[in-house]
Design a protein around this motif. Structure first.
Motif, PDB file in Angstrom:
ATOM      1  N   PRO A  84       1.783  16.293  30.403  1.00 45.56           N
ATOM      2  CA  PRO A  84       0.591  16.878  29.630  1.00 45.56           C
ATOM      3  C   PRO A  84       0.047  15.779  28.562  1.00 45.56           C
ATOM      4  CG  PRO A  84       2.679  18.317  29.263  1.00 45.56           C
ATOM      5  CD  PRO A  84       2.840  16.726  30.111  1.00 45.56           C
ATOM      6  N   VAL A  85      -1.593  16.285  28.406  1.00 42.33           N
ATOM      7  CA  VAL A  85      -1.988  15.334  27.610  1.00 42.33           C
ATOM      8  C   VAL A  85      -2.993  16.254  26.673  1.00 42.33           C
ATOM      9  CG1 VAL A  85      -2.289  13.193  29.111  1.00 42.33           C
ATOM     10  CG2 VAL A  85      -4.000  14.883  29.312  1.00 42.33           C
ATOM     11  N   ASN A  86      -3.213  15.395  25.569  1.00 44.17           N
ATOM     12  CA  ASN A  86      -4.149  16.404  24.598  1.00 44.17           C
ATOM     13  C   ASN A  86      -5.550  15.504  24.573  1.00 44.17           C
ATOM     14  OD1 ASN A  86      -5.240  17.089  22.285  1.00 44.17           O
ATOM     15  ND2 ASN A  86      -3.302  17.842  21.329  1.00 44.17           N
ATOM     16  N   VAL A  87      -6.382  16.367  24.739  1.00 49.70           N
ATOM     17  CA  VAL A  87      -7.724  15.643  24.914  1.00 49.70           C
ATOM     18  C   VAL A  87      -8.706  16.743  24.141  1.00 49.70           C
ATOM     19  CG1 VAL A  87      -9.911  15.235  26.305  1.00 49.70           C
ATOM     20  CG2 VAL A  87      -7.533  15.101  27.276  1.00 49.70           C
ATOM     21  N   ALA A  88      -9.284  16.096  22.990  1.00 53.42           N
ATOM     22  CA  ALA A  88     -10.060  16.816  21.968  1.00 53.42           C
ATOM     23  C   ALA A  88      -9.419  18.184  21.674  1.00 53.42           C
ATOM     24  CB  ALA A  88     -11.422  17.009  22.600  1.00 53.42           C
ATOM     25  N   GLY A  89      -8.111  18.007  21.303  1.00 51.01           N
ATOM     26  CA  GLY A  89      -7.297  19.049  20.661  1.00 51.01           C
ATOM     27  C   GLY A  89      -7.040  20.110  21.942  1.00 51.01           C
ATOM     28  N   VAL A  90      -7.263  19.740  23.229  1.00 47.43           N
ATOM     29  CA  VAL A  90      -6.777  20.706  24.008  1.00 47.43           C
ATOM     30  C   VAL A  90      -5.595  20.336  25.029  1.00 47.43           C
ATOM     31  CG1 VAL A  90      -7.860  22.027  26.110  1.00 47.43           C
ATOM     32  CG2 VAL A  90      -9.002  21.620  24.283  1.00 47.43           C
ATOM     33  N   LEU A  91      -4.687  21.140  25.124  1.00 49.87           N
ATOM     34  CA  LEU A  91      -3.603  20.593  26.156  1.00 49.87           C
ATOM     35  C   LEU A  91      -3.950  20.692  27.403  1.00 49.87           C
ATOM     36  CD1 LEU A  91      -0.755  19.357  25.921  1.00 49.87           C
ATOM     37  CD2 LEU A  91      -0.035  21.685  25.870  1.00 49.87           C
ATOM     38  N   VAL A  92      -3.999  19.683  28.197  1.00 49.41           N
ATOM     39  CA  VAL A  92      -4.153  19.717  29.740  1.00 49.41           C
ATOM     40  C   VAL A  92      -2.818  19.477  30.322  1.00 49.41           C
ATOM     41  CG1 VAL A  92      -5.563  18.876  31.837  1.00 49.41           C
ATOM     42  CG2 VAL A  92      -6.606  18.763  29.451  1.00 49.41           C
ATOM     43  N   LYS A  93      -2.250  20.399  31.312  1.00 46.79           N
ATOM     44  CA  LYS A  93      -0.987  20.221  31.792  1.00 46.79           C
ATOM     45  C   LYS A  93      -1.305  19.823  33.481  1.00 46.79           C
ATOM     46  CE  LYS A  93       0.167  23.872  29.752  1.00 46.79           C
ATOM     47  NZ  LYS A  93       0.951  25.514  29.374  1.00 46.79           N
ATOM     48  N   PRO A  94      -0.201  19.107  33.773  1.00 43.06           N
ATOM     49  CA  PRO A  94      -0.311  18.987  35.258  1.00 43.06           C
ATOM     50  C   PRO A  94      -0.489  20.455  36.079  1.00 43.06           C
ATOM     51  CG  PRO A  94       1.314  17.620  34.571  1.00 43.06           C
ATOM     52  CD  PRO A  94       0.758  18.698  33.402  1.00 43.06           C
ATOM     53  N   GLY A  95      -1.450  20.503  36.901  1.00 45.89           N
ATOM     54  CA  GLY A  95      -1.806  21.889  37.406  1.00 45.89           C
ATOM     55  C   GLY A  95      -2.854  22.950  36.654  1.00 45.89           C
ATOM     56  N   SER A  96      -3.370  22.419  35.467  1.00 53.11           N
ATOM     57  CA  SER A  96      -4.536  23.113  34.865  1.00 53.11           C
ATOM     58  C   SER A  96      -5.680  23.182  35.797  1.00 53.11           C
ATOM     59  CB  SER A  96      -4.800  22.394  33.575  1.00 53.11           C
ATOM     60  OG  SER A  96      -3.820  22.548  32.633  1.00 53.11           O
ATOM     61  N   TYR A  97      -6.233  24.261  35.476  1.00 50.75           N
ATOM     62  CA  TYR A  97      -7.473  24.414  36.038  1.00 50.75           C
ATOM     63  C   TYR A  97      -8.553  23.616  35.273  1.00 50.75           C
ATOM     64  CZ  TYR A  97      -5.278  27.346  39.552  1.00 50.75           C
ATOM     65  OH  TYR A  97      -4.504  27.800  40.470  1.00 50.75           O
ATOM     66  N   VAL A  98      -9.648  23.168  36.047  1.00 54.17           N
ATOM     67  CA  VAL A  98     -10.775  22.394  35.098  1.00 54.17           C
ATOM     68  C   VAL A  98     -11.799  22.831  35.655  1.00 54.17           C
ATOM     69  CG1 VAL A  98     -11.524  20.254  34.621  1.00 54.17           C
ATOM     70  CG2 VAL A  98      -9.040  20.362  34.888  1.00 54.17           C
ATOM     71  N   TYR A  99     -12.811  23.318  34.755  1.00 54.50           N
ATOM     72  CA  TYR A  99     -14.121  23.737  35.189  1.00 54.50           C
ATOM     73  C   TYR A  99     -14.992  22.881  34.384  1.00 54.50           C
ATOM     74  CZ  TYR A  99     -11.570  27.437  37.207  1.00 54.50           C
ATOM     75  OH  TYR A  99     -10.674  28.396  37.903  1.00 54.50           O
ATOM     76  N   ALA A 100     -16.300  22.371  34.761  1.00 53.77           N
ATOM     77  CA  ALA A 100     -17.175  21.410  34.069  1.00 53.77           C
ATOM     78  C   ALA A 100     -18.484  21.765  34.343  1.00 53.77           C
ATOM     79  CB  ALA A 100     -16.742  20.046  34.094  1.00 53.77           C
ATOM     80  N   ASP A 101     -19.334  21.433  33.715  1.00 54.08           N
ATOM     81  CA  ASP A 101     -20.941  21.283  34.074  1.00 54.08           C
ATOM     82  C   ASP A 101     -21.695  20.456  33.063  1.00 54.08           C
ATOM     83  OD1 ASP A 101     -21.330  23.048  31.629  1.00 54.08           O
ATOM     84  OD2 ASP A 101     -21.968  24.686  32.696  1.00 54.08           O
ATOM     85  N   ALA A 102     -22.791  20.471  33.126  1.00 48.03           N
ATOM     86  CA  ALA A 102     -23.740  19.639  32.243  1.00 48.03           C
ATOM     87  C   ALA A 102     -23.272  19.856  30.668  1.00 48.03           C
ATOM     88  CB  ALA A 102     -25.077  19.568  32.409  1.00 48.03           C
ATOM     89  N   ASP A 103     -22.805  21.182  30.341  1.00 41.97           N
ATOM     90  CA  ASP A 103     -22.669  21.292  28.987  1.00 41.97           C
ATOM     91  C   ASP A 103     -21.230  21.101  28.540  1.00 41.97           C
ATOM     92  OD1 ASP A 103     -25.169  22.141  28.280  1.00 41.97           O
ATOM     93  OD2 ASP A 103     -24.806  24.285  29.286  1.00 41.97           O
ATOM     94  N   GLY A 104     -20.389  20.781  29.264  1.00 42.33           N
ATOM     95  CA  GLY A 104     -18.915  20.603  28.853  1.00 42.33           C
ATOM     96  C   GLY A 104     -17.930  20.762  29.740  1.00 42.33           C
ATOM     97  N   VAL A 105     -16.469  20.962  29.538  1.00 42.54           N
ATOM     98  CA  VAL A 105     -15.519  21.101  30.271  1.00 42.54           C
ATOM     99  C   VAL A 105     -14.496  22.438  29.648  1.00 42.54           C
ATOM    100  CG1 VAL A 105     -13.331  20.109  31.131  1.00 42.54           C
ATOM    101  CG2 VAL A 105     -15.555  18.865  30.836  1.00 42.54           C
ATOM    102  N   LEU A 106     -14.277  23.130  30.650  1.00 47.21           N
ATOM    103  CA  LEU A 106     -13.364  24.146  30.388  1.00 47.21           C
ATOM    104  C   LEU A 106     -11.951  24.147  30.832  1.00 47.21           C
ATOM    105  CD1 LEU A 106     -12.912  27.201  28.963  1.00 47.21           C
ATOM    106  CD2 LEU A 106     -13.465  27.939  31.334  1.00 47.21           C
ATOM    107  N   ILE A 107     -10.861  24.073  30.305  1.00 52.23           N
ATOM    108  CA  ILE A 107      -9.473  23.982  30.910  1.00 52.23           C
ATOM    109  C   ILE A 107      -8.836  25.394  30.904  1.00 52.23           C
ATOM    110  CG2 ILE A 107      -7.307  22.744  30.663  1.00 52.23           C
ATOM    111  CD1 ILE A 107      -9.666  20.882  31.041  1.00 52.23           C
ATOM    112  N   SER A 108      -8.382  25.673  31.927  1.00 45.57           N
ATOM    113  CA  SER A 108      -7.476  26.919  31.854  1.00 45.57           C
ATOM    114  C   SER A 108      -5.786  26.766  32.664  1.00 45.57           C
ATOM    115  CB  SER A 108      -8.135  28.058  32.706  1.00 45.57           C
ATOM    116  OG  SER A 108      -7.317  29.296  32.891  1.00 45.57           O
ATOM    117  N   ASN A 109      -5.003  27.811  32.035  1.00 48.43           N
ATOM    118  CA  ASN A 109      -3.766  27.834  32.846  1.00 48.43           C
ATOM    119  C   ASN A 109      -3.901  28.411  33.992  1.00 48.43           C
ATOM    120  OD1 ASN A 109      -2.517  26.081  30.892  1.00 48.43           O
ATOM    121  ND2 ASN A 109      -2.106  27.781  29.770  1.00 48.43           N
ATOM    122  N   GLN A 110      -4.842  29.044  34.248  1.00 46.38           N
ATOM    123  CA  GLN A 110      -5.059  30.092  35.472  1.00 46.38           C
ATOM    124  C   GLN A 110      -6.394  30.039  36.210  1.00 46.38           C
ATOM    125  OE1 GLN A 110      -3.865  34.035  33.779  1.00 46.38           O
ATOM    126  NE2 GLN A 110      -5.807  34.325  33.109  1.00 46.38           N
TER     127      GLN A 110
END
Length: 112
Positions: A84-110
């Motif tokens: 797990p890593v902490n990026v800008a106060g958000v915990l990103v774990k192996p297997g997290s779902y990552v969504y991104a567009d021109a405005d930013g990044v969203l991390i989800s556990n599902q």
């Protein structure tokens, strides 16, 4: 290392690189981005800097970073994998779902 990870089959995944928010050097450049494309990665998120940003911006690879820097990393610290890593106060774990567009990044556990 980032290179070792991107030289593996990406299978449409996103690699999250925690550079600790450092602005001292780049952790991704055009050669590594090409390796990511060649090996089927969907994107790379860098909590730090990248280089060759104009070339990378023209590639079919999603890349997000804090900034750019022309200096390559020293590669002295290979880092850790699958932790797990902490990026800008958000915990990103192996297997997290990552969504991104021109405005930013969203991390989800599902999957959303």
């Amino acid at each position: 290392t980032v290179r070792q990870a991107l030289e593996e089959e990406g299978q449409g995944r996103v690699l999250v690189v925690d550079g600790g928010g450092s602005m001292r050097c780049a952790l991704l450049g055009d050669n590594l981005a090409l390796a990511a494309i060649h090996n089927g990665w969907a994107g790379v998120i860098v909590n730090g800097c990248i280089r060759d940003s104009e070339d990378i911006g023209r590639m079919q690879l999603g890349v997000k970073a804090l900034n750019t820097h022309p200096l390559k990393s020293s590669k002295r610290d290979p880092g850790l994998r699958d932790v797990p890593v902490n990026v800008a106060g958000v915990l990103v774990k192996p297997g997290s779902y990552v969504y991104a567009d021109a405005d930013g990044v969203l991390i989800s556990n599902q999957e959303l």
